[in-house]
Design an enzyme around this catalytic site. Structure first.
Site, PDB file in Angstrom:
ATOM      1  N   VAL A   1      -1.452   0.532  -4.612  1.00  0.00           N
ATOM      2  CA  VAL A   1      -2.217   1.768  -4.433  1.00  0.00           C
ATOM      3  C   VAL A   1      -1.521   2.678  -3.427  1.00  0.00           C
ATOM      4  O   VAL A   1      -1.534   3.905  -3.561  1.00  0.00           O
ATOM      5  CB  VAL A   1      -3.665   1.462  -4.000  1.00  0.00           C
ATOM      6  CG1 VAL A   1      -4.447   2.759  -3.827  1.00  0.00           C
ATOM      7  CG2 VAL A   1      -4.353   0.580  -5.037  1.00  0.00           C
ATOM      8  N   TYR A   2      -0.895   2.079  -2.426  1.00  0.00           N
ATOM      9  CA  TYR A   2      -0.096   2.874  -1.482  1.00  0.00           C
ATOM     10  C   TYR A   2       1.022   3.587  -2.246  1.00  0.00           C
ATOM     11  O   TYR A   2       1.253   4.780  -2.044  1.00  0.00           O
ATOM     12  CB  TYR A   2       0.493   1.958  -0.410  1.00  0.00           C
ATOM     13  CG  TYR A   2       1.398   2.667   0.581  1.00  0.00           C
ATOM     14  CD1 TYR A   2       0.856   3.383   1.647  1.00  0.00           C
ATOM     15  CD2 TYR A   2       2.786   2.615   0.452  1.00  0.00           C
ATOM     16  CE1 TYR A   2       1.681   4.030   2.558  1.00  0.00           C
ATOM     17  CE2 TYR A   2       3.622   3.267   1.351  1.00  0.00           C
ATOM     18  CZ  TYR A   2       3.052   3.965   2.405  1.00  0.00           C
ATOM     19  OH  TYR A   2       3.877   4.617   3.306  1.00  0.00           O
ATOM     20  N   CYS A   3       1.715   2.853  -3.120  1.00  0.00           N
ATOM     21  CA  CYS A   3       2.774   3.470  -3.931  1.00  0.00           C
ATOM     22  C   CYS A   3       2.205   4.616  -4.757  1.00  0.00           C
ATOM     23  O   CYS A   3       2.790   5.704  -4.831  1.00  0.00           O
ATOM     24  CB  CYS A   3       3.409   2.440  -4.859  1.00  0.00           C
ATOM     25  SG  CYS A   3       4.504   1.255  -4.029  1.00  0.00           S
TER      26      CYS A   3
END
Length: 273
Positions: free
Chosen positions: A155-157
């Site tokens: 999700v960070y990506c």
């Protein structure tokens, strides 16, 4: 060349890490006004105490940038101080270091809101004034993760892919419309701050925050449109373009060990910073 002398600089997440370092460098460069937005009230007070003797007016505002009410309140305080933002540095960020299957709805919302949606909203508020004055600089701190898939930070990506895509699209719009507003997209590798505590990078060195902050400020001065650091990050688009995906997995995942960097992640799974 762009310079900071007598300019107003706004930094989100500016009470710690590279945000605070960039704030200090901005003062050294001659900024006349510094605005710091951060959710951590205690850290903001420490910053205020630390910078109280600076030859620069410092305005600290406790702000949850994911809250539209907080953003409007921050802008009201900036307007009340008769300040117009010359440099907007969208620096605040969070990471949730675990497999996607273990993410809660809150994890997903927080990552996307802090890392991509909030910067867009804040920029949309400040941008009209910059366009009207035909000057200004928007700096978006994304990540090398915006160019590479990585387990335990999916999700960070996703949030950083969104940040990079939006940021460079905004740059093109500003150039096509000849607004005079500059946009810089920053995509650094892992930085040695508490945000990524415990990560292990066997080949590419973890970046020192002081060095990264200096590079960003220098890139602003030189009116660069992209800053990738270290230099090897500049090769990522080319490598992704020529290597078959499975070979890419082997090369990046096995040889460089990128797919196991988060195996020993010990940083806090931040709610917001």
């Amino acid at each position: 060349m762009t310079n900071f002398k007598d300019k107003t600089v706004l930094i989100t997440g500016g009470a710690s890490g590279i945000g605070l370092l960039m704030a200090e460098i901005s003062i050294q460069k001659g900024a006349s006004n510094l605005i710091i937005l951060d959710i951590n009230d205690t850290a903001l007070q420490k910053v205020k105490d630390k910078l109280h003797s600076a030859k620069c007016a410092v305005l600290t505002i406790t702000t949850d940038i994911t809250s539209e009410v907080d953003l409007e309140n921050a802008i009201s305080k900036i307007d009340a101080a008769n300040l117009e933002v010359d440099f907007l540095i969208n620096n605040a960020g969070i990471v949730t270091g675990k497999n996607f299957a273990d993410h809660s709805f809150k994890d997903i919302d927080n990552n996307m809101q802090v890392n991509s949606i909030a910067p867009m909203k804040l920029t949309s508020i400040i941008l009209p004034s910059m366009i009207k004055r035909r000057s200004g600089h928007i700096v978006n701190i994304s990540s090398a993760a915006s160019m590479l898939s990585n387990p335990r930070m999916s999700v960070y990506c996703a949030s950083k892919w969104a940040m990079t895509g939006w940021s460079d699209s905004l740059r093109i719009e500003m150039e096509q419309e000849k607004t005079g507003v500059k946009v810089l997209t920053v995509t650094p590798y892992y930085i040695d701050t508490g945000m990524f505590k415990g990560v292990r990078s066997p080949i590419i060195p973890i970046l020192k925050p002081e060095r990264v902050a200096q590079k960003i400020i220098r890139a602003i001065e030189k009116e660069k449109i992209i800053l990738r650091t270290p230099w090897i990050i500049y090769t990522l688009p080319f490598i992704k373009g020529i290597l078959p995906k499975r070979f890419m997995d082997f090369f990046i995942g096995k040889i460089f060990g990128i797919y196991h960097i988060m195996d020993h992640f010990k940083g806090r799974n931040y709610d917001k910073i």
